[in-house]
Design an enzyme around this catalytic site. Structure first.
Site, PDB file in Angstrom:
ATOM      1  N   ILE B 471      12.461  11.829 -14.499  1.00  0.00           N
ATOM      2  CA  ILE B 471      13.799  11.630 -13.925  1.00  0.00           C
ATOM      3  C   ILE B 471      14.281  10.208 -14.184  1.00  0.00           C
ATOM      4  O   ILE B 471      15.093   9.666 -13.452  1.00  0.00           O
ATOM      5  CB  ILE B 471      13.816  11.974 -12.419  1.00  0.00           C
ATOM      6  N   ALA B 515       2.929  10.192 -11.506  1.00  0.00           N
ATOM      7  CA  ALA B 515       2.010   9.429 -12.354  1.00  0.00           C
ATOM      8  C   ALA B 515       0.565   9.704 -11.944  1.00  0.00           C
ATOM      9  O   ALA B 515      -0.295   9.988 -12.782  1.00  0.00           O
ATOM     10  CB  ALA B 515       2.318   7.938 -12.257  1.00  0.00           C
ATOM     11  N   LEU B 636       0.277   1.391 -15.116  1.00  0.00           N
ATOM     12  CA  LEU B 636       0.065   2.013 -16.427  1.00  0.00           C
ATOM     13  C   LEU B 636       0.927   1.366 -17.500  1.00  0.00           C
ATOM     14  O   LEU B 636       0.534   1.265 -18.653  1.00  0.00           O
ATOM     15  CB  LEU B 636       0.386   3.509 -16.363  1.00  0.00           C
ATOM     16  N   ASN B 637       2.144   0.991 -17.083  1.00  0.00           N
ATOM     17  CA  ASN B 637       3.078   0.411 -18.050  1.00  0.00           C
ATOM     18  C   ASN B 637       3.959  -0.583 -17.305  1.00  0.00           C
ATOM     19  O   ASN B 637       4.883  -0.195 -16.593  1.00  0.00           O
ATOM     20  CB  ASN B 637       3.914   1.538 -18.673  1.00  0.00           C
ATOM     21  N   LYS B 639       6.311  -2.353 -18.066  1.00  0.00           N
ATOM     22  CA  LYS B 639       7.744  -2.350 -18.370  1.00  0.00           C
ATOM     23  C   LYS B 639       8.467  -1.258 -17.573  1.00  0.00           C
ATOM     24  O   LYS B 639       9.453  -1.532 -16.886  1.00  0.00           O
ATOM     25  CB  LYS B 639       7.939  -2.122 -19.863  1.00  0.00           C
ATOM     26  N   THR B 640       7.976  -0.024 -17.661  1.00  0.00           N
ATOM     27  CA  THR B 640       8.636   1.045 -16.894  1.00  0.00           C
ATOM     28  C   THR B 640       8.410   0.819 -15.400  1.00  0.00           C
ATOM     29  O   THR B 640       9.274   1.132 -14.585  1.00  0.00           O
ATOM     30  CB  THR B 640       8.129   2.439 -17.311  1.00  0.00           C
ATOM     31  N   LYS B 707      -1.113   4.472  -7.936  1.00  0.00           N
ATOM     32  CA  LYS B 707      -0.545   4.808  -6.628  1.00  0.00           C
ATOM     33  C   LYS B 707       0.913   5.272  -6.681  1.00  0.00           C
ATOM     34  O   LYS B 707       1.416   5.798  -5.700  1.00  0.00           O
ATOM     35  CB  LYS B 707      -0.639   3.595  -5.709  1.00  0.00           C
ATOM     36  N   GLY B 708       1.608   5.028  -7.772  1.00  0.00           N
ATOM     37  CA  GLY B 708       3.006   5.467  -7.825  1.00  0.00           C
ATOM     38  C   GLY B 708       3.956   4.359  -7.429  1.00  0.00           C
ATOM     39  O   GLY B 708       3.630   3.500  -6.619  1.00  0.00           O
ATOM     40  N   GLU B 711       9.244   4.717  -5.228  1.00  0.00           N
ATOM     41  CA  GLU B 711       9.953   4.410  -3.988  1.00  0.00           C
ATOM     42  C   GLU B 711       9.773   2.967  -3.520  1.00  0.00           C
ATOM     43  O   GLU B 711      10.642   2.434  -2.851  1.00  0.00           O
ATOM     44  CB  GLU B 711       9.508   5.326  -2.832  1.00  0.00           C
TER      45      GLU B 711
END
Ligand SMILES: Cc1cc2nc3c(=O)[nH]c(=O)nc-3n(C[C@H](O)[C@H](O)[C@H](O)COP(=O)(O)OP(=O)(O)OC[C@H]3O[C@@H](n4cnc5c(N)ncnc54)[C@H](O)[C@@H]3O)c2cc1C
Ligand code: SF4
Lengths: 338, 750
Positions: B471, B515, B636-637, B639-640, B707-708, B711
């Site tokens: 998304i 993720a 993980l990244n 940048k994102t 962990k994501g 939010e």
């Protein structure tokens, strides 16, 4: 959006003729306001007369040092024109305080004068609005009216004129050149827009079939003492809650000539000529600024949600006068209020 | 960089970026089929009542109109609530568009015009005449406080506030320092750039291809199949690209129903796309009134926490979110009570919006913590530090990790917090008062069951497949990175297929769990491929792997090698060749580890430092500097990840200062239902934002240590802004958004 006929006018008189012969017709300039309103079913013209081919795009020098701005000159073209920046920096600044670069590229000078109010109810055909449908009532009175007028409103309409450019033009006492079925004539800026009174459906004093061909700037440039100060809910791309175009001529720390036009507070850019004249000869200081602010807001009346505009306008006027007097106008690229 | 397989943790650009910026990534309403029709919904202009009469005759005569659907002629669809309930439905009776003459909220669809073109449909819709019998609307939460209730049916088990612990009332009364305040937040309306749209394309063989704007293709698929009694095998839902969603796309929206209904009825492809105004009637962050009472001892240690929230819901469903529970777990405190109620209004059902519940509750809690700091006479950051707790006191569990001290330390250093002077109105420059505020953020680090399929070809090409959605979060990219690293290939060799209901099962994308969940499934599938390769490699002549176990080998540059000695290895192509294989494909199914879940809770944490400058005379507020320090496990990244947090901070600034639906309570209508007048931050509102990720090792929150991040970025921002405004001006403004009128009317600005 309703179906409409589309005509492209090749000459000014073509446009005038087409407009005069059809009360349901509308002029299309940049389209940034008209097309939105058509999509919302607020304006339902039966005929569209596209004036974009008319030779009204130039900004010309006048013999007296003034400028004539063609009705089709884009807001950006005017704001970035070297002569405007040098001679009428107040106008350039006010334009740059408005909308967004994309909109300013498309929007025209004539269209800016004739843009409609941003009253939420005017924009929503599901609600009553005397301006959209005379006699249907005014939804904003007693409703969501945070952005509405504090001066010159009537029991029929409390809308404001949303333009920034027009506030500067009012302060600069511009002249609107008009062409209609009865020929050409000039309208002093202060008489171009009107107060709502009993006829809020009429925003201005243009007659049936008349179009704006140019805006003329003459007389005092106020290049050294001026400012355009705009207060809004975000730093860009929002209409003024209150704006102030201030200009003055100063000699020996005294006001020689004062001009203050207010935006976001009334159905038209608000100027009070009598009040301005009263301050000629007064000292250029904080006390005077506060007196000017209070004088200009005499009779101001809130509608509930917009009560805050009265103190906001008062403080904004004082600040703008300070900026103008000191010769340090608000820089529209600077986010802090200077 | 791209040629190496060690790509997890690198700040790589999105692999779907080129498609998106060149316009080749088709969104739901950008699919076309021969003979396609366009639908346009007409929405009610009253908030409660009924349709007395609906006259479509003039509209039907418009050229191009094919059919107009109203409650009088709507094709049959399921009746029972169960059939309409989607994966993330809330208790109640889901709205069934055009089922009857009742109007439950302003903007409810009352007709669908289907025509040969969008313009014809829209123009005809304007000619439908509806006569309503309007009732008296109730849309003001403040006026409905007397009608509040505890939701009788919970949306989820953990939605109820935990039972009180200790005795908060008594501890409050006895404590030397107390504050108690009411905070209100206006409703916020989802406005991602992509409008809701669905294209439904029926085929000769009775199958149906649906492109839907959604955060879960399988959720849309299952729900629409139930509603129309369709054979699930004949229906595909795709959401390959999603132009922002933030929770708005969790539940299927009425345009999905409309597009499928008309496509089935007319046996032609149909597209239905909403207008921007309709976005204001769909799903929103509910308006909320909260009271928070805090008490502390002389040293600032929390003695009592009491938090009550009242939120709006609709007449037909009981939306709920977790607003208050955060107050029981953010800080150490033994005396806590929390309660949550809702009240029915004549509005559409609220929905999840970035950090649902937490964004609302933490705003109040963290604003109250600031008030307490000033009551105690303590630095607001110090108050948080001394009340730090490394345990989930709500559930009485350990927590997997909490590098919040590191966030406090690194964030404060970066921001220069130690330079702050405590007194309000004590810092200024030019005409502006300067204020510095701080707030903590927390969000659950969730993992949900997920499946993924990964294949590796003899040439070293990898395909990753899962029904997951991207998304805008970067799912395509991180799944690709995980597959590349696990299988020892360059990222450019990995193709990621997601956003299709036929692919391996995944939950809706929400709650920041994608993720951790899909990422784990991809890694597990990758490891399964390695195991299969090892099995075949062991059988080869002179195999160096004869005695090797699965965890002693890895893939590197197209070879299976011993981890301890990369010299010893065999090319994948040779292993596959010998085994007579061209491709190895594995399907992994993962779920959270129950044993870990029993013992541990997992949360993501952050601290937000904000500088505001407030014009002393005019009350204009600028957010000039933000430092957000985040502890979110493994990144993980970067940048994102940074993009996610930046976006969250921007949204938080909007929540603090700008976003609000302005409702005319006489009619129940949202008057600023367009994005010219509903304000979200523009570029000029955003100045410096810095994001810091602190190191945090966590092997329990999810197997891949993630962990994501979806939010956490918004959390704490609105509170930190309001705390900074207090520090600048000396006024507490407890009503959000903090607009210029509220600043001007505050006591210190008079
Ligand atoms: C989101 C948004 C934000 C904006 N923010 C601001 C802002 O902050 N400040 C601001 O000042 N403005 C703002 N604007 C308004 C913008 O300045 C106007 O839309 C624009 O100036 C209109 O010019 P146009 O040429 O596009 O007019 P059009 O849309 O073409 O026409 C507008 C009206 O003028 C009539 N008309 C046009 N030309 C003539 C003519 N020569 N003679 C007679 N009638 C004519 C048309 O018939 C029509 O009724 C904003 C607009 C939008 C959409
Ligand atoms: S204020 Fe004027 S424009 Fe607005 S609703 Fe009233 S009449 Fe219409």
């Amino acid at each position: 959006m309703r179906h409409f006929s589309y005509t492209r006018a090749e000459t000014v008189s073509d446009a005038v003729e087409a407009l005069a012969s059809d009360p349901q017709a509308q002029i299309l300039a940049g389209g940034t306001n008209l097309v939105d309103l058509m999509k919302y079913e607020v304006m339902r013209p039966a005929a569209i007369i596209d004036i974009n081919r008319l030779p009204l795009r130039d900004i010309e020098d006048l013999p007296n040092g003034g400028l004539r701005i063609g009705a089709l000159a884009s807001n950006s073209a005017v704001a970035y024109d070297e002569r405007v920046k040098e001679r009428y920096p107040l106008l350039s600044s006010a334009i740059l305080a408005g909308a967004s670069p994309q909109l300013r590229n498309a929007a025209t000078s004539g269209g800016n004068l004739l843009q409609r109010t941003r009253c939420y109810y005017f924009y929503d055909p599901a609600t009553p609005c005397n301006k959209r449908e005379p006699g249907s009532g005014c939804g904003a009175i007693g409703g969501v009216n945070r952005i509405h007028a504090i001066l010159g409103a009537s029991d029929h309409c409390i809308a404001t004129h949303p333009s920034d450019m027009c506030v500067a033009l009012a302060a600069l006492s511009a002249v609107v050149e008009v062409e209609g079925p009865d020929g050409r004539h000039d309208i002093p800026f202060a008489e171009f827009h009107r107060l709502p009174g009993d006829h809020p459906e009429r925003d201005n004093t243009l007659g049936q079939g008349e179009i704006v061909t140019a805006i003329r700037l003459e007389g005092n440039h106020f290049a050294s003492h001026h400012t355009y100060l705009k207060l809004r809910d975000r730093r860009s791309y929002a209409f003024a809650l209150v704006s102030v175009a201030a200009a003055m001529e100063v000699a020996d720390d005294k006001i020689v000539e004062l001009r203050v036009a207010l935006g976001g507070v009334a159905h038209k850019p608000w100027r009070d000529f009598l009040a301005e004249a009263e301050f000629a000869g007064e000292a250029v200081d904080e006390v005077t600024f506060r007196r000017i602010a209070q004088r200009l807001l005499t009779g101001a009346k809130g509608q509930g949600q917009n009560d805050f505009k009265i103190p906001l306008a008062e403080k904004a006027i004082v600040r703008a006068l300070r900026q103008a007097a000191s010769g340090r106008p608000q820089d529209q690229a600077v986010k802090a209020i200077q | 960089m791209l040629n190496s397989s060690k790509v997890v943790g690198l700040p790589l650009p999105r692999i779907d970026g080129p498609l998106k910026v060149t316009g080749r990534a088709p969104y739901a309403a950008e699919h076309f089929a021969p003979g396609m029709l366009q639908g346009y919904a007409l929405c009610s202009t009253i908030a409660t009542g009924r349709i007395a009469e609906i006259d479509t005759s003039e509209a039907e005569r418009m050229p191009g109109v094919v059919k107009i659907y109203t409650h009088e002629n709507r094709p049959k669809a399921a009746r029972r609530d169960e059939k309409w309930k989607d994966e993330v439905a809330v208790p109640g009776h889901p709205l069934r568009p055009l089922e009857n003459d009742r109007i439950l909220y302003d903007g409810q669809p009352v007709a669908l015009v289907v025509a040969e073109s969008f313009e014809a449909a829209r123009d005809a819709a304007a000619l439908i005449r509806v006569r309503y019998e309007a009732g008296e609307p109730h849309t003001d939460l403040f006026r409905e406080q007397a009608n509040s209730y505890v939701p009788p049916v919970l949306r989820a088990k953990d939605m109820a506030p935990p039972s009180p612990r200790g005795n908060a009332e008594a501890a409050f009364a006895q404590a030397p320092h107390q504050i108690s305040a009411e905070y209100s937040i206006e409703g916020e309306y989802h406005n991602p750039i992509e409008l809701f749209g669905t294209t439904a394309i029926p085929a000769e063989d009775g199958s149906l291809m649906i492109h839907d704007k959604s955060q879960g293709s399988q959720n849309s698929h299952d729900t629409i199949c139930k509603i129309f009694g369709l054979n699930p095998d004949k229906v595909t839902v795709r959401n390959s690209f999603v132009g922002g969603a933030f929770g708005s796309g969790l539940r299927p929206k009425h345009q999905l129903f409309f597009a499928v209904m008309a496509a089935l009825d007319l046996k032609r492809p149909v597209k239905v796309e909403m207008s921007r105004s309709e976005m204001f009637y769909l799903t929103w962050r509910p308006s909320c009134i909260q009271t928070v009472s805090l008490a502390a001892d002389e040293q600032g240690r929390l003695q009592s926490v009491m938090h009550h929230a009242l939120e709006a819901t609709s007449r037909y469903e009981d939306y709920q979110e977790n607003v208050v529970n955060w107050s029981g777990l953010a800080y150490k405190c033994d005396n806590v009570t929390m309660s949550y109620e809702i009240a029915k209004l004549d509005v559409s059902t609220p929905g999840d919006m970035r950090a649902p519940g937490a964004a609302t509750g933490i705003t109040a809690l963290e604003a109250a913590m600031d008030e307490l700091a000033y009551e105690v006479g303590m630095d607001p950051l110090e108050l948080r530090v001394i009340n730090f707790v490394h345990r989930d006191q709500n559930q009485d569990k350990e927590i997997t990790s909490k590098a919040l001290h590191a966030c406090y330390r690194e964030g404060a250093a970066r921001f220069g917090w130690s330079e702050r002077s405590h007194e309000p109105r004590s810092m200024r420059e030019g005409n502006e008062l300067i204020g510095w505020g701080v707030a903590t953020g927390i969000w659950e680090a969730q993992m949900s069951p997920a499946e993924a399929r990964v294949s590796l070809s003899a040439e070293g090409k990898v395909v990753v497949s899962a029904a997951a959605s991207d998304i805008g979060t970067g799912t395509y990219t991180i799944l690709g990175q995980l597959a590349a690293e696990t299988l020892g290939v360059a990222l450019s060799e990995v193709a990621v297929e997601i956003g299709d209901s036929r692919l391996p099962t995944t939950s809706v994308e929400g709650g920041s769990w994608t993720a951790a969940s899909s990422g784990t499934a991809v890694q597990v599938a990758g490891r399964m491929i390695i195991a299969t390769l090892l099995k075949h490699a062991r059988k080869m002549d002179n195999s160096p792997f004869a005695k090797a176990t699965e965890d002693q080998v890895e893939l590197s540059d197209g070879r299976l090698v011993l981890e301890a000695n990369h010299q010893l290895g065999v090319a994948v192509s040779d292993i596959m060749g010998e085994a007579g294989l061209t491709v190895i494909e594995e399907h992994a199914k993962v779920e959270p580890d129950k044993a870990i879940q029993k013992k541990y809770s997992a949360y993501t944490h952050s601290v937000v430092f904000v500088e505001v400058r407030v014009d002393e005379e005019l009350g204009q507020v600028r957010v000039t500097r933000v430092v957000d320090a985040v502890a979110a496990g493994r990144i993980l990244n970067p940048k994102t990840a940074r993009s996610q947090v930046l976006g969250g901070v921007v949204m938080g600034i909007g929540m603090a200062l700008e976003e609000e639906g302005m409702v005319d309570h006489r009619t129940g209508r949202i008057m600023n239902h367009n994005i010219a007048e509903y304000h979200v931050p523009v570029h000029a509102d955003i100045e410096d934002i810095e994001v810091i990720f602190v190191d945090e090792d966590d092997d329990k929150a999810s197997p891949i240590g993630v962990k994501g991040l979806g939010e956490i970025g918004i959390l704490g921002v609105a509170a930190a802004v309001s705390n900074a405004i207090f520090h600048a001006t000396g006024s507490r403004i407890r009503s959000f958004p903090i607009t210029i009128d509220k600043i001007l009317e505050s006591e210190t600005m008079q």
